[in-house]
Enzyme design. Structure first.
Site, short mmCIF file in Angstrom:
data_model
loop_
_atom_site.label_atom_id
_atom_site.label_comp_id
_atom_site.label_asym_id
_atom_site.label_seq_id
_atom_site.Cartn_x
_atom_site.Cartn_y
_atom_site.Cartn_z
N GLU A 1 1.03 -1.23 0.16
CA GLU A 1 0.07 -0.12 -0.04
C GLU A 1 0.80 1.22 0.06
O GLU A 1 2.17 1.11 -0.08
CB GLU A 1 -0.96 -0.07 1.16
N GLU B 1 -1.58 -10.09 -6.00
CA GLU B 1 -1.83 -10.98 -7.37
C GLU B 1 -0.78 -10.31 -8.40
O GLU B 1 -0.30 -11.01 -9.03
CB GLU B 1 -3.24 -11.10 -7.80
N1 THU Z 1 -5.89 -6.40 -2.36
C1 THU Z 1 -5.08 -7.71 -2.87
O1 THU Z 1 -3.98 -7.68 -2.57
N2 THU Z 1 -5.56 -8.14 -3.73
C2 THU Z 1 -7.19 -8.29 -4.40
O2 THU Z 1 -7.34 -8.88 -5.06
C3 THU Z 1 -8.04 -7.37 -3.43
C4 THU Z 1 -7.55 -6.44 -2.50
C5 THU Z 1 -5.44 -5.42 -1.26
C6 THU Z 1 -5.47 -4.04 -1.98
C7 THU Z 1 -5.51 -3.31 -0.53
O3 THU Z 1 -4.01 -3.24 -0.05
C8 THU Z 1 -6.14 -4.22 0.45
O4 THU Z 1 -6.14 -5.46 -0.29
C9 THU Z 1 -7.61 -3.60 0.76
O5 THU Z 1 -8.31 -3.51 -0.73
#
Ligand code: THU
Length: 163
Positions: A64, A75
């Site tokens: 993030e 992913e």
């Molecule tokens: N996130 C993922 O890593 N993969 C997904 O398919 C959906 C969401 C992460 C993005 C963000 O850092 C956190 O989960 C909340 O959305």
């Protein structure tokens, strides 16, 4: 006028222990990759692990950023890393696991729409399906045989090239 029906068949495993051993090991790597998630804002940790045709395992976790849209999902971190390290090697399987620092994630967590789009690009290029297994922190594991089961109507290079 006619209506088209789109169907997808997914396989649901009751737990990690029901998975074929190779996939179970891959999912354990996805679970472990969650530890390196950088998720100070959402507190939602996702790990992804890819099994490549050359036997290499490539992992990713969500990263993030204080400028929220600059962050990236687990992913895509994993699949772009595979593309960067092993551009000519096919991806056989992706395993995904999600957890939260705030609650117990029991629902299998599928890849988001943007990640599905990215996975599709790699699948289209390699011309063989990528199996996708996803779970929460514990509990059921869902398997899609290929990205088309999660993203049935695709926009890809074939669309751009009018193929
Ligand atoms: N996130 C993922 O890593 N993969 C997904 O398919 C959906 C969401 C992460 C993005 C963000 O850092 C956190 O989960 C909340 O959305």
């Amino acid at each position: 006028m006619k209506k088209l029906e789109i169907t997808a068949t997914l396989t649901v495993f009751d737990s990690l222990d029901e998975l074929p051993e190779e996939v179970r090991q891959l999912m354990i790597k996805a679970v472990s990759a969650r530890k390196n998630a950088y998720a100070p804002y959402s507190k939602f940790r996702v790990g992804a692990a890819l099994d490549l045709e050359n036997g290499e395992i490539v992992v990713g976790s969500n990263q993030e950023n204080a400028v929220y849209p600059s962050g990236l999902c687990a992913e895509r971190v994993a699949i772009y890393q595979a593309g960067a390290l092993y551009p000519a090697i096919k991806i056989k399987t992706m395993a995904i696991s999600a957890s939260s620092d705030a609650f117990n994630v029991l629902t299998p967590t599928p890849p988001c729409g943007a990640c599905r789009q990215s996975i599709f690009e790699y699948e289209e290029n390699q011309k063989t399906p990528i199996e996708i297994y996803f779970m929460g922190e514990t509990g059921k594991v869902v398997k899609a045989d290929a990205i088309k089961d999660l993203l049935p109507l695709t926009f890809g290079k074939a669309t751009l090239n009018n193929i």
